[in-house]
Design a protein around this motif. Sequence first.
Motif, PDB file in Angstrom:
ATOM      1  N   GLY A   9      -2.405  -4.097   4.074  1.00 41.12           N
ATOM      2  CA  GLY A   9      -3.508  -3.322   3.508  1.00 41.12           C
ATOM      3  C   GLY A   9      -4.609  -3.038   4.516  1.00 41.12           C
ATOM      4  N   ASN A  34       3.889  -2.569   3.056  1.00 43.20           N
ATOM      5  CA  ASN A  34       4.246  -3.745   2.271  1.00 43.20           C
ATOM      6  C   ASN A  34       4.117  -3.455   0.774  1.00 43.20           C
ATOM      7  N   ASP A  37       2.891  -7.104  -2.554  1.00 43.76           N
ATOM      8  CA  ASP A  37       1.650  -7.362  -3.297  1.00 43.76           C
ATOM      9  C   ASP A  37       1.590  -6.586  -4.604  1.00 43.76           C
ATOM     10  N   ASP A  49      -1.331  -2.294  -1.251  1.00 46.69           N
ATOM     11  CA  ASP A  49      -1.285  -2.050   0.195  1.00 46.69           C
ATOM     12  C   ASP A  49      -0.976  -0.580   0.505  1.00 46.69           C
ATOM     13  N   SER A 211       2.126  -9.825   4.623  1.00 49.14           N
ATOM     14  CA  SER A 211       2.251  -8.373   4.857  1.00 49.14           C
ATOM     15  C   SER A 211       3.463  -8.114   5.750  1.00 49.14           C
TER      16      SER A 211
HETATM   17 CA    CA Z   1      -1.900  -6.945   1.007  1.00 50.88          CA
END
Ligand code: CA
Length: 326
Positions: A9, A34, A37, A49, A211
């Motif tokens: 992110g 990613n 999340d 992200d 990540s």
């Molecule tokens: Ca993240």
Amino acid sequence: MRITALAGGIGGARFLRGLKDAVGPGDEITVIGNTGDDIHLFGLKVCPDLDTVMYTLGGGIEEAQGWGRAGETWSVKEELAAYGVGPDWFGLGDRDVATHLVRTQMIGAGYPLSAVTEALCDRWQPGVTLLPMTDDRVETHVVIDDPDAPEGSGRRKAVHFQEYWVRLRAAVPAHAVLPVGAEDSRPAPGVLAAIAASDVILLPPSNPVVSIGTILSVPGIREAVEKADAPVVGLSPIVGGAPVRGMADRMLTAIGVETTAAAVAEHYGPGLLDGWLVDTVDADAVPRVEAAGIRCRAVPLMMTDQAASAEMARRALELAGEVREG
Ligand code: CA
Ligand code: GDP
């Protein structure tokens, strides 16, 4: 030049914004984002992200905070709270909700996440090709002590990453980090091809565990990065023995890696990484990283503004050039 970057992110997005400034007009950037999340809330599919990258590169990010939409309002969240419907700990702003509504509607109509992301990017024009790591459902879970267990029972439970990170503020020890579903997932269309066709592969200063680590846990991605002809250069998210922001130290501890720039490089390893940038305050880590078989330089790594991020990107591309020339 074709550049592929793996990104989480905030750290990933800010670096990528600098990278866009650092490359030439003919250069192409592909971002593999990613999705570990991702969370389902109130029936909506939320991809924090991917959205952070999309909003940051598309000019819609709430800058100081680093996530969510600029000029956000919170009526939906307040109304949900008035109904007593939770969870109340996740930041779901009104503008942001529209993104999740569009995404959820398209997923419901049968589109894969990669196609949905492309459609959302039609609006935001991030200037990069943004691909989710996979179209399949992968969810990062964190194993903690079960707070409801009888004293001394040692019972543990796994909670969703967002519950650990946002609700618990990573304030309790994490025993393990599990990318649930990863072993059965496949890279999204275009991911392996982008890696194979790259002239340079970059690992931005994103969280190495939840990540980058999650992206690499999708079968085929790590192998593709390792065997790609392109040099692979990473930037340390750890500066002076601590994460620049967030709680990455908690995640590193959970997987048995010390929170230093050198240890993160060793964790990725020379099979994956050809080059590694550490911050100037960590210059003494350079010999240790080079001893591990990874070319290393100490340069300023604080993304204080976009110009600083662009300079970091230039240094990463420079190191990739050095690797290529042997
Ligand atoms: Ca993240
Ligand atoms: P998240 O998904 O929002 O947590 O973002 P990422 O995984 O992409 O990035 C998080 C990481 O970025 C954290 O571990 C931070 O230490 C790192 N980070 C944030 N800002 C900076 C910075 O200015 N310099 C460096 N070197 N790392 C940073």
